[in-house]
Design a protein around this motif. Structure first.
Motif, PDB file in Angstrom:
ATOM      1  N   UNK A  51       0.813  -1.209   0.000  1.00  0.00           N
ATOM      2  CA  UNK A  51       0.000   0.000   0.000  1.00  0.00           C
ATOM      3  C   UNK A  51       0.851   1.265   0.000  1.00  0.00           C
ATOM      4  N   UNK A  52       2.099   1.164   0.440  1.00  0.00           N
ATOM      5  CA  UNK A  52       2.959   2.336   0.518  1.00  0.00           C
ATOM      6  C   UNK A  52       3.727   2.558  -0.785  1.00  0.00           C
ATOM      7  N   UNK A  53       3.948   1.514  -1.518  1.00  0.00           N
ATOM      8  CA  UNK A  53       4.790   1.642  -2.692  1.00  0.00           C
ATOM      9  C   UNK A  53       4.297   2.738  -3.621  1.00  0.00           C
ATOM     10  N   UNK A  54       5.225   3.438  -4.166  1.00  0.00           N
ATOM     11  CA  UNK A  54       4.920   4.475  -5.133  1.00  0.00           C
ATOM     12  C   UNK A  54       5.108   3.833  -6.502  1.00  0.00           C
ATOM     13  N   UNK A  55       4.026   3.616  -7.204  1.00  0.00           N
ATOM     14  CA  UNK A  55       4.094   2.906  -8.472  1.00  0.00           C
ATOM     15  C   UNK A  55       3.145   3.537  -9.467  1.00  0.00           C
ATOM     16  N   UNK A  56       2.686   2.765 -10.412  1.00  0.00           N
ATOM     17  CA  UNK A  56       1.845   3.330 -11.467  1.00  0.00           C
ATOM     18  C   UNK A  56       0.369   3.362 -11.093  1.00  0.00           C
ATOM     19  N   UNK A  57       0.053   3.247  -9.835  1.00  0.00           N
ATOM     20  CA  UNK A  57      -1.335   3.307  -9.380  1.00  0.00           C
ATOM     21  C   UNK A  57      -1.704   4.728  -8.972  1.00  0.00           C
ATOM     22  N   UNK A  58      -3.006   4.960  -8.890  1.00  0.00           N
ATOM     23  CA  UNK A  58      -3.509   6.277  -8.516  1.00  0.00           C
ATOM     24  C   UNK A  58      -3.761   6.335  -7.010  1.00  0.00           C
ATOM     25  N   UNK A  59      -3.584   7.525  -6.454  1.00  0.00           N
ATOM     26  CA  UNK A  59      -3.842   7.772  -5.041  1.00  0.00           C
ATOM     27  C   UNK A  59      -4.625   9.072  -4.910  1.00  0.00           C
TER      28      UNK A  59
END
Length: 129
Positions: A51-59
């Motif tokens: 949940x913390x990873x900074x990746x290609x998902x939106x937040x």
């Protein structure tokens, strides 16, 4: 004198050769027993890291400001929205509260409209790696 040194050297070499033939280093069998709580801790860590990873998902960013207010905002958010993960990110000089981990922009926008009712300054972001 030279003959005694040669005999001594020969005997020393002979002893070393014979003794090295019987060496069996690292032949022991090892069994590892781990506490079952350790596996639970690893599962929890993997869940948190995903949940913390900074990746290609939106937040969704619901707050931008000082440390104490960001902690309070995150706690309040977790009480209202139990099914969302949230984290605090420090980006000089501000702390940011990011929530959610959405695969698609549509999914993130649907949740953004619901979150904006309680957090009007919320905005959709896609963090860089």
């Amino acid at each position: 004198m030279k003959k005694i040194n040669q005999k001594l050297l020969f005997v020393a070499l002979l002893i070393m050769l014979l003794s090295s033939a019987n060496l069996h280093a690292q032949d022991a069998k090892i069994t590892v027993s781990e506490d079952p709580k350790f596996e639970n801790l690893l599962k929890e860590k993997r869940r948190i890291n995903s949940s913390i990873t900074v990746n290609d998902r939106y937040k969704i960013q619901i707050f931008n400001g000082d440390s104490e207010t960001s902690k309070k905002t995150l706690n309040d958010f977790k009480k209202q929205y139990k099914n969302f993960d949230g984290t605090i990110i420090f980006n000089t000089p501000f702390y940011k509260v990011w929530v959610g981990n959405f695969k698609t922009r549509i999914e993130a926008e649907r949740n953004l409209t619901d979150i904006k009712k309680n957090y009007p300054n919320a905005l959709l972001i896609k963090p860089n790696k």
